[in-house]
Write a protein that holds these residues in place. Structure first.
Motif, PDB file in Angstrom:
ATOM      1  N   UNK A  35       0.777  -1.208  -0.026  1.00  0.00           N
ATOM      2  CA  UNK A  35      -0.381  -0.236   0.476  1.00  0.00           C
ATOM      3  C   UNK A  35       0.991   1.163   0.014  1.00  0.00           C
ATOM      4  N   UNK A  36       2.204   0.895  -0.140  1.00  0.00           N
ATOM      5  CA  UNK A  36       2.786   2.419   0.108  1.00  0.00           C
ATOM      6  C   UNK A  36       3.562   2.774  -0.946  1.00  0.00           C
ATOM      7  N   UNK A  37       2.484   2.823  -1.989  1.00  0.00           N
ATOM      8  CA  UNK A  37       3.044   3.827  -3.537  1.00  0.00           C
ATOM      9  C   UNK A  37       2.112   4.378  -3.746  1.00  0.00           C
ATOM     10  N   UNK A  38       1.196   4.477  -3.968  1.00  0.00           N
ATOM     11  CA  UNK A  38       0.569   5.087  -3.479  1.00  0.00           C
ATOM     12  C   UNK A  38      -0.218   6.129  -2.460  1.00  0.00           C
ATOM     13  N   UNK A  39       1.037   6.759  -2.111  1.00  0.00           N
ATOM     14  CA  UNK A  39       1.442   7.078  -0.876  1.00  0.00           C
ATOM     15  C   UNK A  39       2.310   8.143  -1.687  1.00  0.00           C
ATOM     16  N   UNK A  40       2.479   8.319  -2.728  1.00  0.00           N
ATOM     17  CA  UNK A  40       3.749   9.053  -3.121  1.00  0.00           C
ATOM     18  C   UNK A  40       3.418   9.757  -4.483  1.00  0.00           C
ATOM     19  N   UNK A  41       3.481  11.173  -5.202  1.00  0.00           N
ATOM     20  CA  UNK A  41       4.556  12.164  -3.907  1.00  0.00           C
ATOM     21  C   UNK A  41       3.214  12.536  -3.049  1.00  0.00           C
TER      22      UNK A  41
ATOM     23  N   UNK B 153      19.167  -0.124 -10.136  1.00  0.00           N
ATOM     24  CA  UNK B 153      19.161  -0.274  -8.453  1.00  0.00           C
ATOM     25  C   UNK B 153      17.479   0.442  -7.695  1.00  0.00           C
ATOM     26  N   UNK B 154      17.327   1.364  -7.704  1.00  0.00           N
ATOM     27  CA  UNK B 154      16.031   2.095  -7.748  1.00  0.00           C
ATOM     28  C   UNK B 154      15.232   1.571  -8.041  1.00  0.00           C
ATOM     29  N   UNK B 155      15.362   1.634  -9.178  1.00  0.00           N
ATOM     30  CA  UNK B 155      14.034   1.137 -10.096  1.00  0.00           C
ATOM     31  C   UNK B 155      13.794   0.172  -9.503  1.00  0.00           C
ATOM     32  N   UNK B 156      14.311  -1.622  -9.702  1.00  0.00           N
ATOM     33  CA  UNK B 156      14.409  -2.318  -9.419  1.00  0.00           C
ATOM     34  C   UNK B 156      13.577  -1.937  -7.500  1.00  0.00           C
ATOM     35  N   UNK B 157      13.851  -1.226  -6.796  1.00  0.00           N
ATOM     36  CA  UNK B 157      12.963  -1.160  -5.910  1.00  0.00           C
ATOM     37  C   UNK B 157      11.916  -0.538  -5.702  1.00  0.00           C
ATOM     38  N   UNK B 158      11.685   0.453  -6.330  1.00  0.00           N
ATOM     39  CA  UNK B 158      10.109   1.237  -7.112  1.00  0.00           C
ATOM     40  C   UNK B 158       9.564   0.143  -7.230  1.00  0.00           C
ATOM     41  N   UNK B 159      10.092  -0.588  -7.903  1.00  0.00           N
ATOM     42  CA  UNK B 159       9.135  -1.575  -9.147  1.00  0.00           C
ATOM     43  C   UNK B 159       8.677  -2.931  -7.795  1.00  0.00           C
ATOM     44  N   UNK B 160       9.497  -2.825  -7.585  1.00  0.00           N
ATOM     45  CA  UNK B 160       9.048  -4.354  -5.831  1.00  0.00           C
ATOM     46  C   UNK B 160       8.064  -3.866  -5.131  1.00  0.00           C
ATOM     47  N   UNK B 161       8.122  -2.342  -4.327  1.00  0.00           N
ATOM     48  CA  UNK B 161       7.141  -1.700  -3.890  1.00  0.00           C
ATOM     49  C   UNK B 161       5.690  -1.787  -4.501  1.00  0.00           C
ATOM     50  N   UNK B 162       5.853  -1.158  -6.078  1.00  0.00           N
ATOM     51  CA  UNK B 162       4.794  -0.067  -6.435  1.00  0.00           C
ATOM     52  C   UNK B 162       4.195  -1.859  -6.874  1.00  0.00           C
ATOM     53  N   UNK B 163       4.251  -3.489  -7.244  1.00  0.00           N
ATOM     54  CA  UNK B 163       3.990  -4.535  -7.301  1.00  0.00           C
ATOM     55  C   UNK B 163       3.581  -5.263  -5.822  1.00  0.00           C
ATOM     56  N   UNK B 164       4.348  -5.153  -4.605  1.00  0.00           N
ATOM     57  CA  UNK B 164       3.479  -4.941  -3.910  1.00  0.00           C
ATOM     58  C   UNK B 164       2.401  -4.198  -2.908  1.00  0.00           C
ATOM     59  N   UNK B 165       1.749  -3.249  -3.466  1.00  0.00           N
ATOM     60  CA  UNK B 165       0.680  -2.054  -3.626  1.00  0.00           C
ATOM     61  C   UNK B 165      -0.597  -2.074  -4.467  1.00  0.00           C
TER      62      UNK B 165
END
Length: 322
Positions: A104-110, A145-157
């Motif tokens: 649920x974190x991805x939708x909090x940003x920006x 590496x940053x793109x991959x971490x963002x993608x993972x958080x995005x997927x979990x949301x």
């Protein structure tokens, strides 16, 4: 696909509607109800570019020390300054309810961040952890590496629209003490409950197979989070202990009592750890500073010790935060 469209768009499918997932791919609508806790299965992703990126993000979260920490083969990738992994705090690679999950974190940003006093991106938030919890340096937004971490958080949301409440985020919220938390009493709780895993000296246990990182993370000392990290705040640490410790406990069946959790957290945050320079610039709007921020300057006349250990109700009353 445009991120904003990916967050809110719906597609008509026959007579029904399918929610567009946060990854920008069609998917099932989220389970209804505030108590729903659904974690998308990374292994279900195909072996394509997106699937590989998401899985790489999970690896970076699970094996941070080895991949972007002091043990990284390429010195240019040594962004984390200690040997913690992201999942040292974000339990089970960020998938455990009330274990500081990414779900649920991805939708909090920006979003606006009081600590910086400005609107920040998810990349900014990740770098905040790297520079504070990992006692390291910022990672370029455009790095793989940053793109991959963002993608993972995005997927979990996946399936959770922007702004939706996700029960299980954070580390929980128990009632505060009406007294100051007691680090002396907390030491006794630590010896009885925590030292078996974290060690009498709080330095944790290195990985059994000699790999980089820890099987059990250190709680203080040179290889732990610095004094600017969120876990250095009493409220965060106490609720994390209550919801997750000892290993195997969770918020449904906590092992550590509430009073004990506050006191042992006071003991942990009173121990020596790396110092982050420039903390006086945090929370430029001083009234937005959390009452348990353990460092000044403050917008009130209460002592640094009371901000560190409480009680916090008098501070809130003076600041008009009740």
């Amino acid at each position: 696909m445009n991120k904003a469209i990916g967050l809110v768009a719906v597609l008509a499918v026959g007579a029904g509607v399918a929610l567009l997932t946060l990854s920008g791919r069609p998917g099932a609508a989220p389970t209804r109800g505030a108590d729903a806790w659904n974690v998308p299965d990374v292994s279900s992703l195909p072996d394509d570019e997106w699937g590989r990126m998401v899985r790489r993000g999970r690896e970076l979260v699970s094996h941070t020390a080895a991949l972007i920490g002091p043990a990284a083969a390429d010195p240019a990738l040594r962004f984390a300054g200690n040997n913690l992994d992201c999942q040292s705090c974000h339990i089970a690679a960020g998938t455990k309810q009330f274990g500081l999950p990414y779900v649920g974190v991805y939708g909090d940003f920006p979003s606006y961040r009081a600590r910086e006093g400005r609107i920040g991106t998810l990349e900014d938030r990740i770098n905040g952890c790297l520079m504070r919890s990992m006692n390291g340096r910022a990672m370029p937004d455009a790095s793989p590496e940053m793109k991959a971490m963002v993608a993972y958080i995005q997927f979990l949301s996946t399936g959770r629209p922007a702004g939706a409440k996700t029960k299980g985020r954070g580390s929980g919220k128990m009632a505060e003490l009406t007294r100051a938390a007691d680090p002396v009493r907390g030491r006794a709780v630590f010896v009885q409950t925590c030292a078996a895993c974290h060690g009498q000296n709080g330095q944790g246990q290195r990985a059994d197979d000699g790999a980089p990182g820890y099987a059990v993370p250190p709680l203080w000392g040179p290889d732990s989070f610095n004094d600017g990290a969120g876990m250095a705040r009493l409220g965060t640490a106490a609720n994390f202990v209550r919801s997750n410790m000892p290993h195997g406990a969770d918020w449904r069946a906590p092992v550590v009592g509430e009073e004990d959790a506050w006191d042992v957290a006071a003991y942990l945050i009173s121990q020596p750890r790396p110092h982050k320079e420039g903390l006086d610039a945090d929370y430029p709007k001083r009234k937005e500073k959390p009452v348990d921020a353990p460092y000044g300057p403050y917008a009130d006349s209460f002592s640094a010790e009371q901000h560190k250990f409480g009680p916090f109700a008098p501070i809130r009353k003076a600041l008009g935060k009740e």
